[in-house]
Design a protein around this motif. Structure first.
Motif, PDB file in Angstrom:
ATOM      1  N   LYS A   1       0.832  -1.215   0.000  1.00 16.75           N
ATOM      2  CA  LYS A   1       0.000   0.000   0.000  1.00 16.75           C
ATOM      3  C   LYS A   1       0.862   1.258   0.000  1.00 16.75           C
ATOM      4  CE  LYS A   1      -3.652  -2.385   2.562  1.00 16.75           C
ATOM      5  NZ  LYS A   1      -2.893  -3.631   2.772  1.00 16.75           N
ATOM      6  N   SER A   2       1.958   1.172  -0.719  1.00 18.30           N
ATOM      7  CA  SER A   2       2.897   2.288  -0.798  1.00 18.30           C
ATOM      8  C   SER A   2       3.745   2.103  -2.043  1.00 18.30           C
ATOM      9  CB  SER A   2       3.792   2.336   0.446  1.00 18.30           C
ATOM     10  OG  SER A   2       4.951   3.109   0.224  1.00 18.30           O
ATOM     11  N   VAL A   3       3.830   3.132  -2.875  1.00 21.61           N
ATOM     12  CA  VAL A   3       4.651   3.037  -4.085  1.00 21.61           C
ATOM     13  C   VAL A   3       6.115   2.881  -3.711  1.00 21.61           C
ATOM     14  CG1 VAL A   3       5.458   4.319  -6.107  1.00 21.61           C
ATOM     15  CG2 VAL A   3       3.021   4.309  -5.524  1.00 21.61           C
TER      16      VAL A   3
ATOM     17  N   SER B   1       5.596   3.824 -10.158  1.00 22.43           N
ATOM     18  CA  SER B   1       4.453   4.711 -10.398  1.00 22.43           C
ATOM     19  C   SER B   1       3.917   4.536 -11.807  1.00 22.43           C
ATOM     20  CB  SER B   1       4.869   6.172 -10.180  1.00 22.43           C
ATOM     21  OG  SER B   1       5.126   6.430  -8.824  1.00 22.43           O
ATOM     22  N   CYS B   2       4.814   4.374 -12.777  1.00 18.44           N
ATOM     23  CA  CYS B   2       4.390   4.137 -14.156  1.00 18.44           C
ATOM     24  C   CYS B   2       3.637   2.813 -14.272  1.00 18.44           C
ATOM     25  CB  CYS B   2       5.600   4.130 -15.084  1.00 18.44           C
ATOM     26  SG  CYS B   2       6.336   5.759 -15.328  1.00 18.44           S
ATOM     27  N   ALA B   3       4.143   1.793 -13.557  1.00 15.64           N
ATOM     28  CA  ALA B   3       3.476   0.489 -13.579  1.00 15.64           C
ATOM     29  C   ALA B   3       2.085   0.599 -12.971  1.00 15.64           C
ATOM     30  CB  ALA B   3       4.311  -0.538 -12.820  1.00 15.64           C
ATOM     31  N   LEU B   4       1.960   1.359 -11.891  1.00 10.25           N
ATOM     32  CA  LEU B   4       0.654   1.557 -11.261  1.00 10.25           C
ATOM     33  C   LEU B   4      -0.304   2.251 -12.225  1.00 10.25           C
ATOM     34  CD1 LEU B   4      -1.312   1.519  -8.898  1.00 10.25           C
ATOM     35  CD2 LEU B   4      -0.192   3.578  -8.003  1.00 10.25           C
ATOM     36  N   ALA B   5       0.200   3.226 -12.964  1.00 11.47           N
ATOM     37  CA  ALA B   5      -0.649   3.927 -13.932  1.00 11.47           C
ATOM     38  C   ALA B   5      -1.163   2.964 -14.995  1.00 11.47           C
ATOM     39  CB  ALA B   5       0.141   5.061 -14.577  1.00 11.47           C
ATOM     40  N   ARG B   6      -0.292   2.064 -15.496  1.00  8.69           N
ATOM     41  CA  ARG B   6      -0.716   1.092 -16.503  1.00  8.69           C
ATOM     42  C   ARG B   6      -1.731   0.107 -15.930  1.00  8.69           C
ATOM     43  NH1 ARG B   6       4.838   1.551 -17.814  1.00  8.69           N
ATOM     44  NH2 ARG B   6       5.367  -0.317 -16.609  1.00  8.69           N
TER      45      ARG B   6
ATOM     46  N   GLU C   1      -8.824   2.901  -9.714  1.00  7.62           N
ATOM     47  CA  GLU C   1      -7.694   3.590  -9.073  1.00  7.62           C
ATOM     48  C   GLU C   1      -6.765   2.625  -8.317  1.00  7.62           C
ATOM     49  OE1 GLU C   1      -6.546   7.119  -8.529  1.00  7.62           O
ATOM     50  OE2 GLU C   1      -7.361   6.784 -10.526  1.00  7.62           O
ATOM     51  N   LEU C   2      -7.312   1.493  -7.852  1.00  6.24           N
ATOM     52  CA  LEU C   2      -6.578   0.467  -7.094  1.00  6.24           C
ATOM     53  C   LEU C   2      -6.109   0.973  -5.740  1.00  6.24           C
ATOM     54  CD1 LEU C   2      -4.520  -1.234  -9.968  1.00  6.24           C
ATOM     55  CD2 LEU C   2      -6.714  -1.932  -9.000  1.00  6.24           C
TER      56      LEU C   2
END
Length: 318
Positions: A21-23, A38-43, A51-52
């Protein structure tokens, strides 16, 4: 590689994000930079159209969709791990495998110490990470954080195979300088004495003897609450207190402390310790080898039962 248009490499990142629960912490766990994570989370947000994770104050929390993904994503990765780490030609003499086991300090003293001495001879390169069992143990096994649990049968984790290892009974332990107590301890004496109790798992898990006493309607005056079993002698010596311990552990402790063992006047049923591995590791050759070693060592533990306690009637309030 993609499956249903999902880049499967992203599953590892997703698992880390859902659990941490933390980038930043997820990035450290998967050895990526925070920017790449962060880029992976955006994808992943684009793929799942959700939003996940979202900011709530100073912390990030999972959306309902993310919570529904947490368990199946972890299960998929554990199945993949079981495939990639399983070695059909496993040889304990040359293996450098690390196995993590959660157990109580009682199990470590009466069982694991002898087991791991034998493992040192048969598998000198293997590593064993021992951790104390607690309230988090079921989730640790579910998530693959640990390879094995050794716990009482009543505390086994659902959904994973278990096997009984050994049986133990319950005895009372007192300071051998306590001249008020003879060769036996009556129920009246037992209930009138100050007790050293144990609460494990950060004080949220009661020992079996405490559960039985409550079920029978008896209240014991607890003078000391200890965080584990093996420190109990320090709170008995020089006092008139009593502790109720597993018989095998009591014998170990008495050998090094001025204590006496007495039959327990409460009719406590025997304790059954069981071993569990994750359901996806049941056929892992290293786990299979260790479980066989466990069976052999468990067979050596004495199963002598103390003299039967007198029948005790449930006390009814007037």
């Amino acid at each position: 590689m993609r499956f249903n248009k999902l880049d499967l490499n992203q599953l590892v990142v997703l698992d880390a994000l859902l659990n941490e629960k933390s980038v930043k912490r997820a990035a450290e766990k998967v050895f990526l930079s925070p920017a790449a994570t962060s880029c992976a989370l955006a994808r992943l947000r684009d793929y799942f159209e959700d939003e996940l994770l979202h900011q709530l104050g100073k912390t990030m929390v999972l959306t309902a969709k993310a919570e529904s993904l947490q368990r199946p994503v972890r299960d998929v990765l554990l199945q993949i791990q079981s495939i990639t780490t399983s070695n059909p030609s496993f040889d304990p003499k040359t293996s450098t495998r690390k196995i993590t086991i959660e157990a109580s300090d009682y199990v470590m003293v009466v069982y694991l110490a002898d087991l791991l001495r034998r493992a040192w001879v048969e598998a000198p390169g293997m590593q064993f990470d021992l951790r104390v069992v607690g309230t988090q143990s079921h989730s640790d096994l579910d998530s693959g954080e640990v390879d094995m649990l050794i716990v009482p049968e009543f505390f086994t984790a659902p959904g994973h195979p278990s096997e009984r290892l050994f049986t133990d009974t319950w005895s009372c332990v007192v300071w051998d300088g306590n001249t008020d107590i003879g060769a036996r301890l009556s129920l009246k004496q037992y209930l009138a004495m100050g007790h050293v109790g144990i609460e494990w798992g950060a004080g949220r898990l009661l020992t079996h003897d405490e559960t039985v006493a409550t079920r029978l309607g008896y209240s014991r005056r607890r003078e000391v609450t200890a965080p584990n079993f093996t420190v109990v002698p320090h709170f008995l010596v020089g006092t008139s207190r009593v502790a109720t311990l597993q018989t095998q552990l009591a014998r170990k402790l008495v050998a090094n402390s001025p204590l006496r063992i007495l039959p327990c006047p409460l009719p406590i049923e025997p304790l059954f310790e069981a071993v569990q591995c994750h359901k996806y590791q049941e056929l892992d050759p290293a786990v299979v080898w260790l479980r066989e070693l466990m069976r052999q060592e468990a067979a050596k533990i004495g199963h002598e039962h103390q003299p039967a306690a007198r029948p005790v009637r449930r006390r009814v309030a007037a």
